[in-house]
Design a protein around this motif. Sequence first.
Motif, PDB file in Angstrom:
ATOM      1  N   VAL A 591       0.833  -1.201   0.000  1.00 10.34           N
ATOM      2  CA  VAL A 591       0.000   0.000   0.000  1.00 10.34           C
ATOM      3  C   VAL A 591       0.869   1.254   0.000  1.00 10.34           C
ATOM      4  N   TYR A 594       2.129   1.812  -3.446  1.00 11.95           N
ATOM      5  CA  TYR A 594       1.039   2.349  -4.271  1.00 11.95           C
ATOM      6  C   TYR A 594       0.852   3.845  -4.022  1.00 11.95           C
ATOM      7  N   CYS A 597       3.896   5.882  -5.324  1.00 12.58           N
ATOM      8  CA  CYS A 597       3.866   5.958  -6.789  1.00 12.58           C
ATOM      9  C   CYS A 597       2.764   6.886  -7.267  1.00 12.58           C
ATOM     10  N   LYS A 598       1.644   6.871  -6.578  1.00 14.11           N
ATOM     11  CA  LYS A 598       0.540   7.764  -6.939  1.00 14.11           C
ATOM     12  C   LYS A 598       0.971   9.219  -6.811  1.00 14.11           C
ATOM     13  N   ASP A 603       1.440   5.040 -12.345  1.00 12.52           N
ATOM     14  CA  ASP A 603       0.314   4.129 -12.174  1.00 12.52           C
ATOM     15  C   ASP A 603       0.827   2.762 -11.741  1.00 12.52           C
ATOM     16  N   VAL A 604       0.191   2.185 -10.725  1.00 14.71           N
ATOM     17  CA  VAL A 604       0.575   0.868 -10.211  1.00 14.71           C
ATOM     18  C   VAL A 604      -0.574  -0.104 -10.444  1.00 14.71           C
ATOM     19  N   LEU A 606      -1.560  -4.345 -10.155  1.00 17.28           N
ATOM     20  CA  LEU A 606      -1.165  -5.599  -9.531  1.00 17.28           C
ATOM     21  C   LEU A 606      -1.816  -6.761 -10.274  1.00 17.28           C
ATOM     22  N   LEU A 623      -7.247   2.932  -1.289  1.00 16.81           N
ATOM     23  CA  LEU A 623      -6.880   2.775  -2.687  1.00 16.81           C
ATOM     24  C   LEU A 623      -7.847   3.530  -3.591  1.00 16.81           C
ATOM     25  N   ILE A 629      -7.210  -1.680 -10.243  1.00 15.36           N
ATOM     26  CA  ILE A 629      -5.849  -1.896  -9.742  1.00 15.36           C
ATOM     27  C   ILE A 629      -5.449  -3.358  -9.858  1.00 15.36           C
TER      28      ILE A 629
END
Length: 663
Positions: A591, A594, A597-598, A603-604, A606, A623, A629
């Motif tokens: 998390v 994520y 990166c945000k 963009d992540v 999974l 999220l 995602i």
Amino acid sequence: MTGAKRKKKSMLWSKMHTPQCEDIIQWCRRRLPILDWAPHYNLKENLLPDTVSGIMLAVQQVTQGLAFAVLSSVHPVFGLYGSLFPAIIYAIFGMGRHVATGTFALTSLISANAVERIVPQNMQNLTTQSNTSVLGLSDFEMQRIRVAAAVSFLGGVIQVAMFVLQLGSATFVVTEPVISAMTTGAATHVVTSQVKYLLGMKMPYISGPLGFFYIYAYVFENIKSVRLEALLLSLLSIVVLVLVKELNEQFKRKIKVVLPVDLVLIIAASFACYCTNMENTYGLEVVGHIPQGIPSPRAPPMNILSAVITEAFGVALVGYVASLALAQGSAKKFKYSIEDNQEFLAHGLSNIVSSFFFCIPSAAAMGRTAGLYSTGAKTQVACLISCIFVLIVIYAIGPLLYWLPMCVLASIIVVGLKGMLIQFRDLKKYWNVDKIDWGIWVSTYVFTICFAANVGLLFGVVCTIAIVIGRFPRAMTVSIKNMKEMEFKVKTEMDSETLQQVKIISINNPLVFLNAKKCYTDLMNIIQKENACNQPLDDISKCEQNTLLNSLSNGNCNEEASQSCPSEKCSLILDCSGFTFFDYSGVSMLVEVYMDCKGRSVDVLLAHCTASLIKAMTYYGNLDSEKPIFFESVSAAISHIHSNKASYKLLFDNLDLPTMPLL
């Protein structure tokens, strides 16, 4: 040939043992963090919030210092010293900008065991009643503080030794559930120790295994000795403290300065006790005489160090673990980094130096640190400013605290432990994320309650390691692949060329507390290098997975970084097929990746996520619900990226997709 080797060896030796000026400066900046941030301190922006936070912190330092000194079975004045010297030393050597070091309930409770064992209460009648030359206190009081100072000194020596041995990196075995359970259990112990003051009862010192239950058994057996006046005053104080602090929390955005309810309550209770003579009329116990000034330094007694080694280890480990958790939390909240090993040095020197000034063991406290958060502190200057006000109390205001009722002081301590006690709410998230972590939390809490904080901490660490060792053999039955890094580029044209890089990373390891930090570091290194990359990479970087028993991590990726290209847009696909199992720390890491990166506009996505991983991440993190995602496979994630090309057409005239190499 031999002469050439000797000459080469001597040259290398001379280079190794000839430190340059830059090396010395770099070492000083690394070991004295104050040299790093103090020259860049912004007086205009930071001085006012640091001053306000320092004043509010001083109120907490004084009240907690008095109470935790009593909790440590020494005279209350020594708690004021413990609120002064450790804060100064940590401000110089510590890396946590929002960590308030001083007296601490857990370390005080541990040192009290040594004090009561070596200098028990019944020795008060055997010692001479003449006052000593130190602050006019009795020999009995000075014997007790020397024992507490010896615990502080030896605990600090142990922490410095751990710094020398570079054991800071080994703290990853102390997981968040273990810390949460241990601190909650210790807070329960502290509340129990304050029951006698809240009820106005006379109670002998009770400790040891199951001492928690013996205390309540004694209370119920002697329930008739409860003083109604003390009970009512305690309840009134707790209600006022809780109500005002909740109001401060609700309206902290609308008001610039919160109401120092602790200070107001101390002044009001002391004045009321003085006017009504509660000490003699109702038999309420008060703080008593507070000597003025600071005594000259004196070395702690070295002849009793062997007798306090158990408590010293408890102080060193429990104090460091609790303080490190707060430092890491503040670093994560305010986006800076700390070095685990440097914190060993900072807290070790805080305990060693302070022991020469009759201080009880110190550590960072959750309540004070949270207070720095809420009042908007910027740096350790807030703690240094609080030390100025603590000095004013020591030299001028201290004697006025004579009439402060102990039940009011105990109420302040109990309410101050709210942050630790509400960690019971963590049980719900541990149950939803990983039930094994839930079991570790419960068992660690039970051991802490039944025995002590250091025993609970040791049990939690051993239990965690044993469970991981038991779970890893199951993971080894799964086919393990090398971690591969694959990328494809989407070439677009506007006024210039822009590259959208999609990096696909497959990590074939269980994601647990042992490798979560390493995995996070490697992922962020890849992202940072990619943001600084200006040219496409022709070769695919591969990282072979280390042996499970060796590092339990996903390895390091070494890539060549070029000049920065601010126009580049990146996407990251994490192949989660190798996550055979995970724990709370692993989910927290995913998390955090994520969210980071945000914030970097990366963009992540999974892929190959199990239902349990999706549930855990959805429950844990906030999220983005607007964008998908989780995907069934890497191909599905890539197809999702391709499906967005219609949106790119709104921005770019042409979209040219080259052949995508998949490994």
